[in-house]
Structure formats: structure tokens, C-alpha cells
Write a protein that holds these residues in place. Structure first.
Motif, PDB file in Angstrom:
ATOM      1  N   MET A   1      42.013  44.113  43.001  1.00 45.26           N
ATOM      2  CA  MET A   1      40.623  44.057  43.287  1.00 45.26           C
ATOM      3  C   MET A   1      39.963  43.019  42.132  1.00 45.26           C
ATOM      4  SD  MET A   1      39.852  45.986  45.864  1.00 45.26           S
ATOM      5  CE  MET A   1      40.766  47.282  46.841  1.00 45.26           C
ATOM      6  N   LEU A   2      39.192  42.181  42.716  1.00 42.40           N
ATOM      7  CA  LEU A   2      38.352  41.504  42.061  1.00 42.40           C
ATOM      8  C   LEU A   2      36.807  42.001  42.107  1.00 42.40           C
ATOM      9  CD1 LEU A   2      37.587  39.090  40.046  1.00 42.40           C
ATOM     10  CD2 LEU A   2      37.387  37.842  42.276  1.00 42.40           C
ATOM     11  N   ILE A   3      36.115  42.490  40.968  1.00 37.77           N
ATOM     12  CA  ILE A   3      34.715  42.701  41.004  1.00 37.77           C
ATOM     13  C   ILE A   3      34.060  41.613  40.428  1.00 37.77           C
ATOM     14  CG2 ILE A   3      32.709  44.414  40.173  1.00 37.77           C
ATOM     15  CD1 ILE A   3      35.334  46.383  39.781  1.00 37.77           C
ATOM     16  N   ARG A   4      33.031  41.011  41.126  1.00 37.27           N
ATOM     17  CA  ARG A   4      32.369  39.969  40.598  1.00 37.27           C
ATOM     18  C   ARG A   4      30.824  39.893  41.084  1.00 37.27           C
ATOM     19  NH1 ARG A   4      31.016  36.893  44.787  1.00 37.27           N
ATOM     20  NH2 ARG A   4      32.585  36.740  46.779  1.00 37.27           N
ATOM     21  N   GLU A   5      29.891  39.280  40.502  1.00 33.71           N
ATOM     22  CA  GLU A   5      28.459  39.310  40.826  1.00 33.71           C
ATOM     23  C   GLU A   5      28.326  38.410  42.121  1.00 33.71           C
ATOM     24  OE1 GLU A   5      25.009  38.793  38.596  1.00 33.71           O
ATOM     25  OE2 GLU A   5      26.009  38.428  36.975  1.00 33.71           O
ATOM     26  N   ALA A   6      27.458  39.041  43.081  1.00 39.73           N
ATOM     27  CA  ALA A   6      27.754  38.811  44.527  1.00 39.73           C
ATOM     28  C   ALA A   6      26.403  37.455  44.316  1.00 39.73           C
ATOM     29  CB  ALA A   6      26.945  39.652  45.355  1.00 39.73           C
ATOM     30  N   ARG A  40      19.080  42.795  53.918  1.00 38.32           N
ATOM     31  CA  ARG A  40      19.379  41.716  52.876  1.00 38.32           C
ATOM     32  C   ARG A  40      18.330  41.753  51.899  1.00 38.32           C
ATOM     33  NH1 ARG A  40      17.375  37.241  51.694  1.00 38.32           N
ATOM     34  NH2 ARG A  40      16.093  37.014  53.447  1.00 38.32           N
ATOM     35  N   VAL A  41      17.023  41.801  52.402  1.00 36.20           N
ATOM     36  CA  VAL A  41      15.908  41.747  51.254  1.00 36.20           C
ATOM     37  C   VAL A  41      16.062  42.981  50.514  1.00 36.20           C
ATOM     38  CG1 VAL A  41      13.259  42.073  50.849  1.00 36.20           C
ATOM     39  CG2 VAL A  41      14.583  40.465  52.587  1.00 36.20           C
ATOM     40  N   LEU A  42      16.530  44.169  51.044  1.00 33.29           N
ATOM     41  CA  LEU A  42      16.441  45.446  50.146  1.00 33.29           C
ATOM     42  C   LEU A  42      17.806  45.284  49.223  1.00 33.29           C
ATOM     43  CD1 LEU A  42      15.847  48.047  52.769  1.00 33.29           C
ATOM     44  CD2 LEU A  42      14.464  47.810  50.674  1.00 33.29           C
ATOM     45  N   TRP A  43      18.918  44.969  49.769  1.00 36.03           N
ATOM     46  CA  TRP A  43      20.150  44.878  49.045  1.00 36.03           C
ATOM     47  C   TRP A  43      20.255  43.954  47.966  1.00 36.03           C
ATOM     48  CZ3 TRP A  43      23.079  49.253  48.607  1.00 36.03           C
ATOM     49  CH2 TRP A  43      24.438  48.778  48.002  1.00 36.03           C
ATOM     50  N   MET A  44      19.967  42.566  48.335  1.00 38.42           N
ATOM     51  CA  MET A  44      20.067  41.314  47.598  1.00 38.42           C
ATOM     52  C   MET A  44      18.758  41.062  46.843  1.00 38.42           C
ATOM     53  SD  MET A  44      23.165  40.598  48.545  1.00 38.42           S
ATOM     54  CE  MET A  44      23.581  39.265  47.884  1.00 38.42           C
ATOM     55  N   ASN A  45      18.009  41.835  46.486  1.00 41.11           N
ATOM     56  CA  ASN A  45      16.902  41.820  45.780  1.00 41.11           C
ATOM     57  C   ASN A  45      17.279  41.208  44.430  1.00 41.11           C
ATOM     58  OD1 ASN A  45      14.513  42.278  43.917  1.00 41.11           O
ATOM     59  ND2 ASN A  45      13.851  43.685  45.424  1.00 41.11           N
ATOM     60  N   PRO A  46      16.377  39.955  43.885  1.00 45.30           N
ATOM     61  CA  PRO A  46      16.634  39.385  42.848  1.00 45.30           C
ATOM     62  C   PRO A  46      16.534  40.324  41.502  1.00 45.30           C
ATOM     63  CG  PRO A  46      15.320  37.952  44.190  1.00 45.30           C
ATOM     64  CD  PRO A  46      15.532  39.131  44.865  1.00 45.30           C
ATOM     65  N   ALA A  47      15.690  41.331  41.578  1.00 48.31           N
ATOM     66  CA  ALA A  47      15.432  42.244  40.736  1.00 48.31           C
ATOM     67  C   ALA A  47      16.747  43.012  40.347  1.00 48.31           C
ATOM     68  CB  ALA A  47      14.313  43.271  40.826  1.00 48.31           C
ATOM     69  N   LYS A  48      17.610  43.259  41.114  1.00 44.15           N
ATOM     70  CA  LYS A  48      18.845  43.887  41.009  1.00 44.15           C
ATOM     71  C   LYS A  48      20.047  43.021  40.550  1.00 44.15           C
ATOM     72  CE  LYS A  48      17.414  47.035  44.775  1.00 44.15           C
ATOM     73  NZ  LYS A  48      17.892  47.549  46.294  1.00 44.15           N
ATOM     74  N   ARG A  49      21.071  43.497  39.867  1.00 42.44           N
ATOM     75  CA  ARG A  49      22.312  42.856  39.750  1.00 42.44           C
ATOM     76  C   ARG A  49      23.192  43.545  40.829  1.00 42.44           C
ATOM     77  NH1 ARG A  49      23.627  41.702  34.070  1.00 42.44           N
ATOM     78  NH2 ARG A  49      25.063  40.637  35.040  1.00 42.44           N
ATOM     79  N   VAL A  50      23.530  42.601  41.759  1.00 43.64           N
ATOM     80  CA  VAL A  50      24.368  42.676  42.711  1.00 43.64           C
ATOM     81  C   VAL A  50      25.640  42.292  42.520  1.00 43.64           C
ATOM     82  CG1 VAL A  50      24.601  42.738  45.324  1.00 43.64           C
ATOM     83  CG2 VAL A  50      22.521  42.770  44.429  1.00 43.64           C
ATOM     84  N   TYR A  51      26.878  43.439  42.849  1.00 39.48           N
ATOM     85  CA  TYR A  51      28.068  42.817  42.740  1.00 39.48           C
ATOM     86  C   TYR A  51      28.810  43.112  43.788  1.00 39.48           C
ATOM     87  CZ  TYR A  51      27.061  43.389  37.806  1.00 39.48           C
ATOM     88  OH  TYR A  51      26.311  43.141  37.036  1.00 39.48           O
ATOM     89  N   VAL A  52      29.935  42.388  44.204  1.00 42.36           N
ATOM     90  CA  VAL A  52      31.076  42.685  45.354  1.00 42.36           C
ATOM     91  C   VAL A  52      32.285  42.829  44.906  1.00 42.36           C
ATOM     92  CG1 VAL A  52      29.891  41.193  47.023  1.00 42.36           C
ATOM     93  CG2 VAL A  52      31.436  40.111  45.562  1.00 42.36           C
ATOM     94  N   VAL A  53      33.243  43.649  45.678  1.00 42.33           N
ATOM     95  CA  VAL A  53      34.607  43.917  45.390  1.00 42.33           C
ATOM     96  C   VAL A  53      35.487  43.350  46.395  1.00 42.33           C
ATOM     97  CG1 VAL A  53      36.303  45.694  45.158  1.00 42.33           C
ATOM     98  CG2 VAL A  53      34.081  46.176  44.502  1.00 42.33           C
ATOM     99  N   GLU A  54      36.281  42.420  45.927  1.00 41.26           N
ATOM    100  CA  GLU A  54      37.183  41.618  46.977  1.00 41.26           C
ATOM    101  C   GLU A  54      38.738  42.255  46.791  1.00 41.26           C
ATOM    102  OE1 GLU A  54      37.095  37.554  45.972  1.00 41.26           O
ATOM    103  OE2 GLU A  54      35.295  37.099  46.767  1.00 41.26           O
ATOM    104  N   ASP A  55      39.264  42.149  48.025  1.00 43.28           N
ATOM    105  CA  ASP A  55      40.390  42.780  47.933  1.00 43.28           C
ATOM    106  C   ASP A  55      41.476  41.482  47.632  1.00 43.28           C
ATOM    107  OD1 ASP A  55      40.840  41.394  50.382  1.00 43.28           O
ATOM    108  OD2 ASP A  55      40.998  42.998  51.554  1.00 43.28           O
ATOM    109  N   GLY A  56      42.692  41.672  47.637  1.00 45.42           N
ATOM    110  CA  GLY A  56      43.864  40.736  47.283  1.00 45.42           C
ATOM    111  C   GLY A  56      43.730  39.425  48.183  1.00 45.42           C
ATOM    112  N   THR A  57      42.963  39.633  49.450  1.00 46.96           N
ATOM    113  CA  THR A  57      43.081  38.554  50.433  1.00 46.96           C
ATOM    114  C   THR A  57      41.648  37.615  50.389  1.00 46.96           C
ATOM    115  OG1 THR A  57      42.073  39.890  52.232  1.00 46.96           O
ATOM    116  CG2 THR A  57      44.481  39.798  52.005  1.00 46.96           C
ATOM    117  N   GLY A  58      40.713  38.231  49.355  1.00 48.38           N
ATOM    118  CA  GLY A  58      39.426  37.577  49.413  1.00 48.38           C
ATOM    119  C   GLY A  58      38.256  38.215  50.232  1.00 48.38           C
ATOM    120  N   SER A  59      38.651  39.396  51.065  1.00 48.49           N
ATOM    121  CA  SER A  59      37.789  39.858  51.767  1.00 48.49           C
ATOM    122  C   SER A  59      36.884  40.934  50.921  1.00 48.49           C
ATOM    123  CB  SER A  59      38.490  40.923  52.874  1.00 48.49           C
ATOM    124  OG  SER A  59      39.306  40.043  53.647  1.00 48.49           O
ATOM    125  N   VAL A  60      35.555  40.869  51.310  1.00 56.08           N
ATOM    126  CA  VAL A  60      34.584  41.817  50.599  1.00 56.08           C
ATOM    127  C   VAL A  60      34.680  42.954  51.189  1.00 56.08           C
ATOM    128  CG1 VAL A  60      32.142  42.432  50.142  1.00 56.08           C
ATOM    129  CG2 VAL A  60      32.943  39.938  49.892  1.00 56.08           C
TER     130      VAL A  60
END
Length: 142
Positions: A1-6, A40-60
């Protein structure tokens, strides 16, 4: 698993599971009828640090955000939100406004989180009726 900034480009891969989880109305306090644009506005708000987790295939497979909860004397307390693809359930976490019937409560308490309190009947569960919302906490520093 890869955790990175969204990035904003990740939203189309977050939305399908975000929508599934919220629309089910069972584990999140967000309005089940939230539109994609509003989400999208709620979750990806620039005031937040947003991350995603990707599996081994690159799927979020999950996304999370961290943001200051309040300023002033409570500025050191953060707010966080977590969303896990239901097809990958059983590996995620939620800390704030945790629906008391969420099966993950047992996992989080086993990881050292405590239930500070429960707001009774604060969540209208589609199957169980009104149930409580837990506020859970774990000290990260000694």
C-alpha cells in the motif's frame, strides 16, 4: 500500500467509494444526498491535507483528510475524516462522530482509542433507528 498526498486528479477515483459509503447512510454523518460537486468541495478543500491510499495496482482504495479542528486554545487538536472503499473494508479508521453500531469500534478500542462520550440517538441509522455517535480519542504523544 502507498499512502500519498492527494491531488485534484484523484477525485474521480475517490468519488465512487465516497458516494457508496455516504449514500448507504450507515457509518458517516455526511448527508447521503450530497452531490458529487458538493462532496468534492467538502473533501478536497484546500484547507485540509488530503491523502489517498493506493493498492499494489495503483487503484485508490481509501482517502483521508486532516485539518485543524479549532483555533485558539484548542488549536493543537486536529479533525480527521477517513473513507475506505467498502470492497476493501475492515482495514480503515474513523475517530470523530463514530456511529456506535460501526463494527470497527471494537478494532479502534483494541488499538488504544477510548470512547470519551456518546451523543445518544444522534444518528438515524437506516436499519437500527436512532443510535449514538461516539467521540473517540487516542493520545499520540506520551
Amino acid at each position: 500500500m502507498l499512502i500519498r498526498e492527494a491531488s485534484l486528479d484523484d477525485w474521480p477515483r475517490i468519488w465512487p467509494f465516497w458516494h457508496r459509503v455516504v449514500a448507504a447512510g450507515e457509518t458517516c454523518t455526511w448527508d447521503p444526498g450530497t452531490s458529487e460537486e458538493a462532496a468534492r468541495v467538502l473533501w478536497m478543500n484546500p484547507a485540509k491535507r488530503v491523502y489517498v491510499v493506493e493498492d499494489g495496482t495503483g487503484s485508490v482504495v481509501a482517502s483521508a483528510y486532516v485539518t485543524p479542528n479549532y483555533g485558539g486554545p484548542a488549536a493543537r487538536i486536529a479533525d480527521a475524516g477517513f473513507m475506505v472503499d467498502p470492497d476493501r473494508a475492515g482495514r480503515g479508521m474513523v475517530f470523530n462522530a463514530v456511529v456506535e453500531t460501526n463494527p470497527a469500534v471494537e478494532l479502534w478500542t483494541s488499538m488504544g482509542f477510548t470512547i470519551l462520550g456518546t451523543v445518544p440517538e444522534a444518528f438515524d441509522h437506516p436499519r437500527h433507528g436512532p443510535v449514538g455517535l461516539h467521540i473517540m480519542y487516542k493520545a499520540l504523544l506520551p
